[in-house]
Design an enzyme around this catalytic site. Structure first.
Site, PDB file in Angstrom:
ATOM      1  N   ALA A 196      -2.802   0.002   7.163  1.00 60.48           N
ATOM      2  CA  ALA A 196      -4.112  -0.565   7.517  1.00 60.48           C
ATOM      3  C   ALA A 196      -5.179   0.298   6.862  1.00 60.48           C
ATOM      4  O   ALA A 196      -4.933   1.458   6.519  1.00 60.48           O
ATOM      5  CB  ALA A 196      -4.302  -0.607   9.031  1.00 60.48           C
ATOM      6  N   GLU A 246       0.105 -10.631   4.112  1.00 57.55           N
ATOM      7  CA  GLU A 246       0.267  -9.652   5.199  1.00 57.55           C
ATOM      8  C   GLU A 246       0.000 -10.299   6.557  1.00 57.55           C
ATOM      9  O   GLU A 246       0.716 -10.047   7.528  1.00 57.55           O
ATOM     10  CB  GLU A 246      -0.690  -8.466   5.010  1.00 57.55           C
ATOM     11  CG  GLU A 246      -0.296  -7.557   3.865  1.00 57.55           C
ATOM     12  CD  GLU A 246      -1.288  -6.444   3.601  1.00 57.55           C
ATOM     13  OE1 GLU A 246      -0.900  -5.475   2.948  1.00 57.55           O
ATOM     14  OE2 GLU A 246      -2.455  -6.542   4.034  1.00 57.55           O
ATOM     15  N   GLY A 295       0.838  -1.196   0.000  1.00 59.31           N
ATOM     16  CA  GLY A 295       0.000   0.000   0.000  1.00 59.31           C
ATOM     17  C   GLY A 295       0.868   1.240   0.000  1.00 59.31           C
ATOM     18  O   GLY A 295       2.104   1.163   0.073  1.00 59.31           O
ATOM     19  N   THR A 304       1.281   3.717   2.200  1.00 58.22           N
ATOM     20  CA  THR A 304       2.027   4.069   3.418  1.00 58.22           C
ATOM     21  C   THR A 304       3.234   3.146   3.573  1.00 58.22           C
ATOM     22  O   THR A 304       4.351   3.606   3.860  1.00 58.22           O
ATOM     23  CB  THR A 304       1.115   3.972   4.666  1.00 58.22           C
ATOM     24  OG1 THR A 304      -0.166   4.512   4.339  1.00 58.22           O
ATOM     25  CG2 THR A 304       1.686   4.746   5.833  1.00 58.22           C
TER      26      THR A 304
HETATM   27  C1  A5P Z   1      -2.962  -3.899   1.614  1.00 62.10           C
HETATM   28  O1  A5P Z   1      -3.512  -5.117   1.294  1.00 62.10           O
HETATM   29  C2  A5P Z   1      -3.646  -3.273   2.782  1.00 62.10           C
HETATM   30  O2  A5P Z   1      -3.736  -4.110   3.897  1.00 62.10           O
HETATM   31  C3  A5P Z   1      -2.915  -1.980   3.080  1.00 62.10           C
HETATM   32  O3  A5P Z   1      -2.123  -2.104   4.213  1.00 62.10           O
HETATM   33  C4  A5P Z   1      -3.900  -0.918   3.172  1.00 62.10           C
HETATM   34  O4  A5P Z   1      -4.766  -0.937   2.044  1.00 62.10           O
HETATM   35  C5  A5P Z   1      -3.308   0.461   3.399  1.00 62.10           C
HETATM   36  O5  A5P Z   1      -3.093   1.133   2.211  1.00 62.10           O
HETATM   37  P1  A5P Z   1      -2.629   2.650   2.180  1.00 62.10           P
HETATM   38  O6  A5P Z   1      -1.385   2.737   2.972  1.00 62.10           O
HETATM   39  O7  A5P Z   1      -2.394   2.923   0.702  1.00 62.10           O
HETATM   40  O8  A5P Z   1      -3.722   3.483   2.727  1.00 62.10           O
END
Ligand code: A5P
Length: 228
Positions: free
Chosen positions: A86, A106, A30, A32
């Site tokens: 998350a 994850e 993701g 972040t």
């Molecule tokens: C990925 O599968 C998710 O668990 C990510 O951790 C989650 O979607 C966070 O994404 P962002 O950091 O882009 O908000």
């Protein structure tokens, strides 16, 4: 959103500062987590010695591009630290994850880590999880059965699709169903009910895996730890 992005970058850099020489580090998925991978790469290029384990093909590619050596998880039984984002998280460190489709790997690396650190911008923190869609990773063979089973638990079910309208496939080549519970849910009961559907390989409720939550709030990083 510039404010949100700068909170993501701030909290990600803070988390990358937890890395120490010799650590095996789980790399989340993701936007972040991508900031954290970029910062870990910067530190590796200036002498930090770590090994990464990627939660997705995208994170593996990113890690390689910034110079982090990456090992497959197959031969490992533990990690020192995982840093991951998350989609929604509350003060008890219960979270919903998987909007990026990487929930299964994850959860595996989070469970195998001595310390799992969730990194989020302030928009992700809620009084109690319940609004974010809960993804489930489903074996293609079991798609219709898993959908019917989730509906019988009261879920509104949608099939995760790609931007071009095809069924989304995970890195393991499975499907994702996104579940909404309009009347809310008891997270412990729901997690156990989803765990019990044959063909559902994983769900996005993370109720025990996260040890530390770092939240980017404006210019500061707030730390919350799981109470023992
Ligand atoms: C990925 O599968 C998710 O668990 C990510 O951790 C989650 O979607 C966070 O994404 P962002 O950091 O882009 O908000």
């Amino acid at each position: 959103m510039p404010g949100i992005d700068s909170e993501k970058e701030l909290v990600a850099k803070h988390a990358a500062g937890l890395a120490r020489d010799g650590m095996i580090i789980g790399l989340g998925t993701g936007s972040t987590a991508a900031f954290a991978i970029a910062e870990l790469g910067r530190r590796v290029r200036t002498g930090l010695r770590i090994t990464g384990v990627a939660s997705s093909n995208a994170s593996e590619k990113l890690a390689a591009s910034v110079g982090i050596p990456v090992l497959p998880f197959d031969d490992l039984s533990r990690l020192d630290l995982t840093i991951d984002g998350a989609d929604e998280i509350d003060g008890d460190l219960n979270a919903v994850k998987g909007a990026g489709g990487a929930l299964m790997r994850e959860k595996i690396i989070a469970s195998a880590s001595d310390v799992m650190v969730a990194i989020v911008d302030s928009s992700k923190v809620v009084p109690r999880i319940g609004k974010a869609k809960i993804p489930i990773e489903v074996l293609p063979f079991a798609l219709a059965w898993a959908e019917k089973s989730a509906q019988s638990m009261g879920a509104l079910v949608s099939h995760r699709a790609t931007p071009s309208g095809e069924m989304f496939r995970t890195d393991q080549n499975n499907f994702i169903l996104d579940l909404v519970f309009e009347r809310g849910y008891d997270s412990t009961r729901l997690a156990s009910a989803l765990d019990s559907i044959p063909g559902v390989l994983e769900h996005g409720l993370f109720l025990s895996e996260i040890d530390v939550l770092l939240v980017g709030t404006g210019e500061a990083v707030e730390t919350r730890r799981r109470s023992k």
